[in-house]
Design a protein around this motif. Sequence first.
Motif, PDB file in Angstrom:
ATOM      1  N   ILE A   1     -24.965  23.203  63.558  1.00 62.52           N
ATOM      2  CA  ILE A   1     -23.726  23.509  64.278  1.00 62.52           C
ATOM      3  C   ILE A   1     -23.655  22.617  65.509  1.00 62.52           C
ATOM      4  O   ILE A   1     -24.677  22.168  66.023  1.00 62.52           O
ATOM      5  N   SER A   2     -22.455  22.393  65.991  1.00 64.53           N
ATOM      6  CA  SER A   2     -22.274  21.553  67.177  1.00 64.53           C
ATOM      7  C   SER A   2     -22.671  22.321  68.438  1.00 64.53           C
ATOM      8  O   SER A   2     -22.807  23.546  68.429  1.00 64.53           O
TER       9      SER A   2
ATOM     10  N   TYR B   1     -20.790  22.803  70.969  1.00 63.34           N
ATOM     11  CA  TYR B   1     -19.637  23.667  71.266  1.00 63.34           C
ATOM     12  C   TYR B   1     -19.726  24.961  70.461  1.00 63.34           C
ATOM     13  O   TYR B   1     -19.542  26.050  70.992  1.00 63.34           O
ATOM     14  N   GLU B   2     -20.009  24.844  69.163  1.00 63.70           N
ATOM     15  CA  GLU B   2     -20.110  26.029  68.303  1.00 63.70           C
ATOM     16  C   GLU B   2     -21.276  26.924  68.720  1.00 63.70           C
ATOM     17  O   GLU B   2     -21.174  28.146  68.672  1.00 63.70           O
ATOM     18  N   TYR B   3     -22.368  26.301  69.144  1.00 60.59           N
ATOM     19  CA  TYR B   3     -23.522  27.064  69.616  1.00 60.59           C
ATOM     20  C   TYR B   3     -23.149  27.846  70.874  1.00 60.59           C
ATOM     21  O   TYR B   3     -23.450  29.029  71.002  1.00 60.59           O
TER      22      TYR B   3
ATOM     23  N   TYR C   1     -19.214  25.278  76.626  1.00 61.03           N
ATOM     24  CA  TYR C   1     -18.189  25.865  75.762  1.00 61.03           C
ATOM     25  C   TYR C   1     -16.985  26.309  76.597  1.00 61.03           C
ATOM     26  O   TYR C   1     -15.838  25.995  76.270  1.00 61.03           O
TER      27      TYR C   1
ATOM     28  N   GLU D   1     -20.141  28.767  71.766  1.00 57.77           N
ATOM     29  CA  GLU D   1     -19.186  29.797  71.349  1.00 57.77           C
ATOM     30  C   GLU D   1     -19.919  30.992  70.736  1.00 57.77           C
ATOM     31  O   GLU D   1     -19.616  32.146  71.033  1.00 57.77           O
ATOM     32  N   MET D   2     -20.894  30.709  69.893  1.00 54.61           N
ATOM     33  CA  MET D   2     -21.666  31.772  69.259  1.00 54.61           C
ATOM     34  C   MET D   2     -22.402  32.606  70.314  1.00 54.61           C
ATOM     35  O   MET D   2     -22.371  33.835  70.284  1.00 54.61           O
TER      36      MET D   2
END
Length: 121
Positions: free
Chosen positions: A19-20, A22-24, A102, A26-27
């Motif tokens: 995952i990127s 950003y996605e990390y 993020y 967000e998670m």
Amino acid sequence: MKRLLVLLPLLLGANEDFISHYEYGEMLYNNPRGVSCSQCHGKDGAGTTIVEFRDIHGKQAIKGSDIRKDSLQAMIKSVSNYHEIMPRYYLTDEEVKAIYDYLQKKNENYLETSKENNSSK
């Protein structure tokens, strides 16, 4: 040999993250340790009302703070300390940085507009 050629693209991409960043972030923001940051700070970090109640002083509200303009160091300190309402998450500095990045990316327009408004005063 044919099988090796078929697997070659998969092997070349093996070093990429699942995952990127950003996605990390967000998670982690949405579920860092079972209690979501977004439950109190809102979907974008602007803050939200956690609960409203009435007491002898009338209608009261407990609200999550707006963290969109917080610095990385302020976020690291806040997450690492005890608060009356906010739970302690035991996040690493790298995890807090992912959340910070993020929120910065998610709020780019807001932060840019805010910066422009502050510089024009």
